[in-house]
Structures are given as C-alpha cells and as structure tokens.
Design a protein around this motif. Structure first.
Motif, PDB file in Angstrom:
ATOM      1  N   UNK A  74       0.825  -1.215   0.000  1.00  0.00           N
ATOM      2  CA  UNK A  74       0.000   0.000   0.000  1.00  0.00           C
ATOM      3  C   UNK A  74       0.859   1.265   0.000  1.00  0.00           C
ATOM      4  N   UNK A  75       1.979   1.209   0.713  1.00  0.00           N
ATOM      5  CA  UNK A  75       2.867   2.376   0.764  1.00  0.00           C
ATOM      6  C   UNK A  75       3.413   2.695  -0.618  1.00  0.00           C
ATOM      7  N   UNK A  76       3.866   1.671  -1.324  1.00  0.00           N
ATOM      8  CA  UNK A  76       4.430   1.907  -2.656  1.00  0.00           C
ATOM      9  C   UNK A  76       3.354   2.386  -3.626  1.00  0.00           C
ATOM     10  N   UNK A  77       2.173   1.816  -3.519  1.00  0.00           N
ATOM     11  CA  UNK A  77       1.076   2.243  -4.383  1.00  0.00           C
ATOM     12  C   UNK A  77       0.722   3.706  -4.098  1.00  0.00           C
ATOM     13  N   UNK A  78       0.694   4.051  -2.832  1.00  0.00           N
ATOM     14  CA  UNK A  78       0.397   5.426  -2.422  1.00  0.00           C
ATOM     15  C   UNK A  78       1.445   6.392  -2.986  1.00  0.00           C
ATOM     16  N   UNK A  79       2.716   6.017  -2.864  1.00  0.00           N
ATOM     17  CA  UNK A  79       3.796   6.896  -3.312  1.00  0.00           C
ATOM     18  C   UNK A  79       3.783   7.095  -4.825  1.00  0.00           C
ATOM     19  N   UNK A  80       3.271   6.104  -5.547  1.00  0.00           N
ATOM     20  CA  UNK A  80       3.225   6.222  -7.008  1.00  0.00           C
ATOM     21  C   UNK A  80       2.322   7.374  -7.443  1.00  0.00           C
TER      22      UNK A  80
ATOM     23  N   UNK B 145      -1.930  18.258  -1.982  1.00  0.00           N
ATOM     24  CA  UNK B 145      -2.402  18.066  -0.606  1.00  0.00           C
ATOM     25  C   UNK B 145      -1.880  16.774   0.012  1.00  0.00           C
ATOM     26  N   UNK B 146      -1.296  15.892  -0.791  1.00  0.00           N
ATOM     27  CA  UNK B 146      -0.762  14.641  -0.248  1.00  0.00           C
ATOM     28  C   UNK B 146       0.771  14.611  -0.229  1.00  0.00           C
ATOM     29  N   UNK B 147       1.394  15.647  -0.807  1.00  0.00           N
ATOM     30  CA  UNK B 147       2.831  15.553  -1.044  1.00  0.00           C
ATOM     31  C   UNK B 147       3.634  15.452   0.257  1.00  0.00           C
ATOM     32  N   UNK B 148       3.264  16.227   1.253  1.00  0.00           N
ATOM     33  CA  UNK B 148       4.021  16.167   2.513  1.00  0.00           C
ATOM     34  C   UNK B 148       3.886  14.813   3.177  1.00  0.00           C
ATOM     35  N   UNK B 149       2.677  14.294   3.140  1.00  0.00           N
ATOM     36  CA  UNK B 149       2.469  12.958   3.704  1.00  0.00           C
ATOM     37  C   UNK B 149       3.273  11.933   2.914  1.00  0.00           C
ATOM     38  N   UNK B 150       3.332  12.124   1.594  1.00  0.00           N
ATOM     39  CA  UNK B 150       4.091  11.191   0.754  1.00  0.00           C
ATOM     40  C   UNK B 150       5.575  11.202   1.125  1.00  0.00           C
ATOM     41  N   UNK B 151       6.108  12.379   1.408  1.00  0.00           N
ATOM     42  CA  UNK B 151       7.519  12.466   1.808  1.00  0.00           C
ATOM     43  C   UNK B 151       7.747  11.676   3.106  1.00  0.00           C
ATOM     44  N   UNK B 152       6.833  11.838   4.043  1.00  0.00           N
ATOM     45  CA  UNK B 152       6.961  11.121   5.326  1.00  0.00           C
ATOM     46  C   UNK B 152       6.866   9.608   5.105  1.00  0.00           C
ATOM     47  N   UNK B 153       5.889   9.201   4.306  1.00  0.00           N
ATOM     48  CA  UNK B 153       5.716   7.766   4.029  1.00  0.00           C
ATOM     49  C   UNK B 153       6.951   7.222   3.303  1.00  0.00           C
ATOM     50  N   UNK B 154       7.453   8.003   2.351  1.00  0.00           N
ATOM     51  CA  UNK B 154       8.631   7.561   1.586  1.00  0.00           C
ATOM     52  C   UNK B 154       9.850   7.383   2.468  1.00  0.00           C
ATOM     53  N   UNK B 155      10.085   8.356   3.340  1.00  0.00           N
ATOM     54  CA  UNK B 155      11.247   8.261   4.236  1.00  0.00           C
ATOM     55  C   UNK B 155      11.094   7.050   5.163  1.00  0.00           C
ATOM     56  N   UNK B 156       9.885   6.863   5.676  1.00  0.00           N
ATOM     57  CA  UNK B 156       9.651   5.719   6.567  1.00  0.00           C
ATOM     58  C   UNK B 156       9.844   4.401   5.827  1.00  0.00           C
ATOM     59  N   UNK B 157       9.292   4.318   4.628  1.00  0.00           N
ATOM     60  CA  UNK B 157       9.395   3.077   3.845  1.00  0.00           C
ATOM     61  C   UNK B 157      10.856   2.731   3.552  1.00  0.00           C
TER      62      UNK B 157
END
Lengths: 212, 282
Positions: free
Chosen positions: B210-216, B223-235
């Motif tokens: 789900x994380x990779x799908x979300x980041x794609x 509105x999702x970009x900041x969350x994407x950065x956090x998810x990407x760093x965590x992943x």
C-alpha cells in the motif's frame, strides 16, 4: 454615465486594478488598468511586489500546470472559459500565441518524451504478461523469492559434489537464465566432471547436463 | 486544450533550476559511492573461474583489467557531475560508464543501477548544472531550466513505485514470506522473536504494498505531497534496516529522495512568450 464594463466578478480581470474617480458631470467613472500589459501602466509598488513574490506551488490538482502570468492561477485555464465583453475580439493566450508549426527541436523533444514514457509504461508489463518472476527493467524489487538450489556435479569416478550458485558466479542475479549457462561453466572449471544436474524443487525444474 | 497542445506546453515550459541542481549533487555523490561499492564487492569476485555472461556477444568478457578503468572514469565523471564542472559532458560520460558496466556482464545489472543511469541521463538533458555548480560560477547561473526532463524524472518515480507495488500483488509476497526471509536472513536489525509470525508479517507485507502504491500517485497531488515524503522516508528507512544490502538500498533511497524535491514546482512558459494584454477601458 457609467462605462460598459465586465462585471466585477469576472475572473479574467483578477489581475487588473480598478480605479474609481469622480469626474465633473459624471457621478462615477471606473477605469480598468490591466497589470502586465505594459510597464507604464503598472503600479510601481505592485511591480516590486511581483518581482519579489515567492515561488509558489499550485494549490491543487496534479502538479503539472503551465503558468503564463502571476494572476493566471485565478484565471480560467482556457480562452473558451473566459467571458468576453460583447463585441470584443478574442485575445490570444500564451498558448495560442505559439500555434506555429512544430520546429525540428520541438519534434525531437516530443519524440524523446513520448518514447520515454511509452517504454517506461510498457516494458515492465512484459514481465506480467509473460509471468516472469525476475525480469530486467521491470522494477520487481523484493517481490519474488530468489531461490538458487545447489547444483550437483558427478565426476568420472562416480563421486558427487554440491556446488552453490555463488561458487562460480560473480553475482547470482535472479534475472539470469542460470539453467542455460551454469552447468556448461561448471563442466569447464571442475576437472573430471562428467555430469552436472540439479534436482527439482517446488519452484525449479530438474536439470541434467552431460559434460563434453 | 488538445493533447498535442498540452504536450507542446510541457516541452516548452521551464522550471526552477535549484531543485534539480540539488538532485544532481545527491545523485552524483551516490554515483561515487556506488562505484566504490562495486569496486569493493564485485572486483574480488571476478576470478578466472567465475562465469562471464556478456550482454552483447561481441563485447570482451568482463575482467578486472577492463572493469577497473571503467570504474575510474565513472568516479571521475561522477565527481565532476556532482560539483557541476562541465556538467553535461560529465553526465554523458557517467551515463556511458554506467551503461558500459551493465553491458559488460548480465551479473552487473541491478534495478538500482538502471534507475541511477536514467536519472543521470535526465538531469544531464535538463541542464541541471545551471545552478549550484562550477559551470554556474563561471558562466553565470540560470534560474530556470527546461522542465520536460524533470517531468520525466517525476514520471520515473511513479513508474518505479507503481510497478514495484503491482509486482507485490502475489500470494507469496502478501503472505509475508518474502519479508520474513529477507529480514531474518539479511536484515541489519535482527528480527525480534515476537514478530516471527505470519500474523505480523502478512500485515507488514500489505502495508509495504500500500505504501508503494500510495507513493506512485501521492507526489502528484499537492495536498498529499508532505504525507508522501513522510511515508517515503519511513518506507525506505524500514527497507534499509530490514532487507539486507544496506549500502545499495541507501543509494536507492537517496535517488528517490532527490526526486521528491522536484515535484510540485511551477512550470513557466518559455521566456519571450507574449503575455495576454487587455486594452485600457474595454
């Protein structure tokens, strides 16, 4: 007498400054000075503000948008959306100003751009269509188990010895067709080898290779 | 707007030069580390008894004598690319050495190296040495560069995450078996005993998918970009700690992080494009 003006809510005038003045004999007159039409009509304070305006990102939508003027974000995105005063000629937009034929440079860039996206979108599909576990250029990182069963070499004296994949390889990648290459190589480097084989597993078929 | 009109606007647009310049520096430094890593890990395994699998038949088989000079040129080009000295030449040479290494032997290929060469190529085309570089100090920096190669970098990020996610839609991955095997055998962090259960591994696998799908997709939405950065760093942090090969995976993370910064930048029309004018008093 009031001049005929587009309504104040007209979004196409978002980048303009409205002046109201009392003129003798005319109770109220309004003049609209568009910003950006020429340097002479632009208010110095606003021009300075525009020059120092911080870079902004788009508030919504998919990040790729073309901005043609500082007030563009409040304008409709195409001319067809903009309400024009009756009788007024349709003004050219930044886009329609560039309706000349494509130059060779533009065509070359377009070709590279389209081919790149097409390849990146389609090449990885090959692995899915052909059901290939590990495939180059397909971005299938850590999605499949990488299993390398040990190979067995039978020597001419009848003795057997096991050979792991890493014994005679540089980097045992999953994309490589080891069945086609590795047995022959073992035959060439193991002296006295008569046969190389690999027993079947749940994921890999049995392989037999007679050394020359 | 027609499709060709939209394409033409993207091809003619320009974007801020500083984020790609930062990406160039990160990717260039990662290239230096990658070359050193290849030299330390691959070269000792290149004994005469090891199998050679050239990608192109007419190329000579990979040898230490052939690989070392290529890696030396790679490192020099990567340093020049990083500091932005003759950036376009350095980038071209760097891409050439990366491609050469991958052509020398099938065993040298990796998804990370392939991605690395693509990003260097795109940043070279994009004139990423326009800022924060020796070239900029010598010839003057430019605030904007062509946007279309940067758009391709963004597309590339989505392609990598998207296909990596789709490839994980298999029972063997979603069962948690692959994560369990990689973590227990190769992880930098030891796999704690209480986590060695499928009830833990399977949800982790679903979360990774789900994380990779979300980041794609998420980087394309403001509105999702900041969350994407956090998810990407965590992943990527979890991947580095659990999946083995921490050096290679750190380089991969650096490549992806460098692209995070170029998303969401304004695309301006090319200079000289007339701005619509309206007459006074219409």
């Amino acid at each position: 007498m009031r001049e005929s003006l587009p309504p104040a809510s007209d979004p196409d005038f978002a980048g303009a400054v409205r002046f109201r003045a009392v003129v003798r004999g005319v109770p109220e007159a309004t003049m609209v000075v568009p910003l950006g039409s020429s340097g002479a009509t632009e208010m110095p304070s606003l021009a300075a503000k525009r020059a120092t305006a911080p870079e902004v990102t788009y508030p919504s939508g998919i990040g790729i948008r073309i901005d043609s003027s500082p007030s563009r974000s409040t304008r409709p995105q195409s001319n067809s959306d903009a309400r024009q005063p009756e009788g007024a000629e349709e003004r050219p937009s930044a886009t329609s100003c560039r309706t000349a034929a494509w130059t060779s440079g533009e065509l070359a860039r377009a070709l590279v751009f389209v081919i790149y996206i097409t390849l990146q979108a389609t090449v990885p599909l090959r692995a899915f269509v052909a059901d290939i576990g590990h495939d180059r250029y397909s971005w299938r990182m850590y999605s499949q188990l990488l299993i390398h069963p040990e190979w067995v070499v039978t020597l001419r004296d009848g003795s057997n010895g096991s050979i792991p994949i890493g014994e005679y390889s540089i980097h045992p990648r999953g994309e490589i067709d080891w069945e086609s290459h590795y047995p022959a190589h073992i035959c060439s480097v193991v002296s006295g080898a008569r046969e190389v084989w690999r027993p079947a597993t749940q994921f890999t078929p049995e392989v037999h290779f007679e050394c020359q | 707007m027609s499709m060709t009109g939209g394409l033409r606007e993207i091809l003619g647009a320009r974007t801020a030069a500083s984020p790609p310049a930062v990406a160039r520096i990160v990717i260039g430094m990662a290239a230096v580390v990658k070359a050193l890593y290849l030299g330390l890990v691959i070269l000792p395994r290149m004994g005469a008894d090891r199998i050679r699998l050239p990608v192109v038949e007419w190329l000579p088989p990979a040898s230490v004598g052939l690989t070392v000079p290529v890696l030396v040129v790679w490192i020099i080009a990567a340093v020049c690319f990083t500091i932005g000295w003759r950036t376009r030449i350095a980038g071209s040479v760097l891409v050439a050495t990366m491609v050469a290494i991958q052509l020398l032997d099938e065993q040298f290929y990796s998804n990370h190296l392939y991605l690395h060469s693509l990003l260097v190529l795109l940043l070279t085309i994009a004139d990423s040495g326009a800022m924060l570089s020796f070239d900029a100090r010598k010839h003057g920096s430019r605030k904007t560069i062509p946007a279309w190669p940067i758009v391709l970098c963004c597309v590339q990020l989505s392609v990598v995450y998207g296909y990596a996610a789709i490839a994980k839609l298999t029972p063997e991955f979603l069962s948690g078996g692959i994560i369990y095997e990689a973590w227990s055998l190769h992880g930098l962090l030891p796999l704690p005993e209480p986590l060695r259960r499928w009830e833990v591994m399977a949800p982790l696998a679903v979360l990774a998918f789900l994380s990779e799908l979300f980041l794609a997709f998420a980087f394309w939405l403001d509105w999702l970009r900041r969350l994407a950065v956090i998810v990407g760093i965590a992943l990527h942090g979890v991947i580095i700690l659990t999946m083995g090969s921490p050096v290679e995976l750190s380089i991969f993370a650096a490549l992806m992080f460098s692209i995070y910064g170029v998303f969401g930048r304004r695309l301006d029309p090319p200079s000289g494009t007339p701005v619509p004018a309206r007459s006074v008093g219409t």
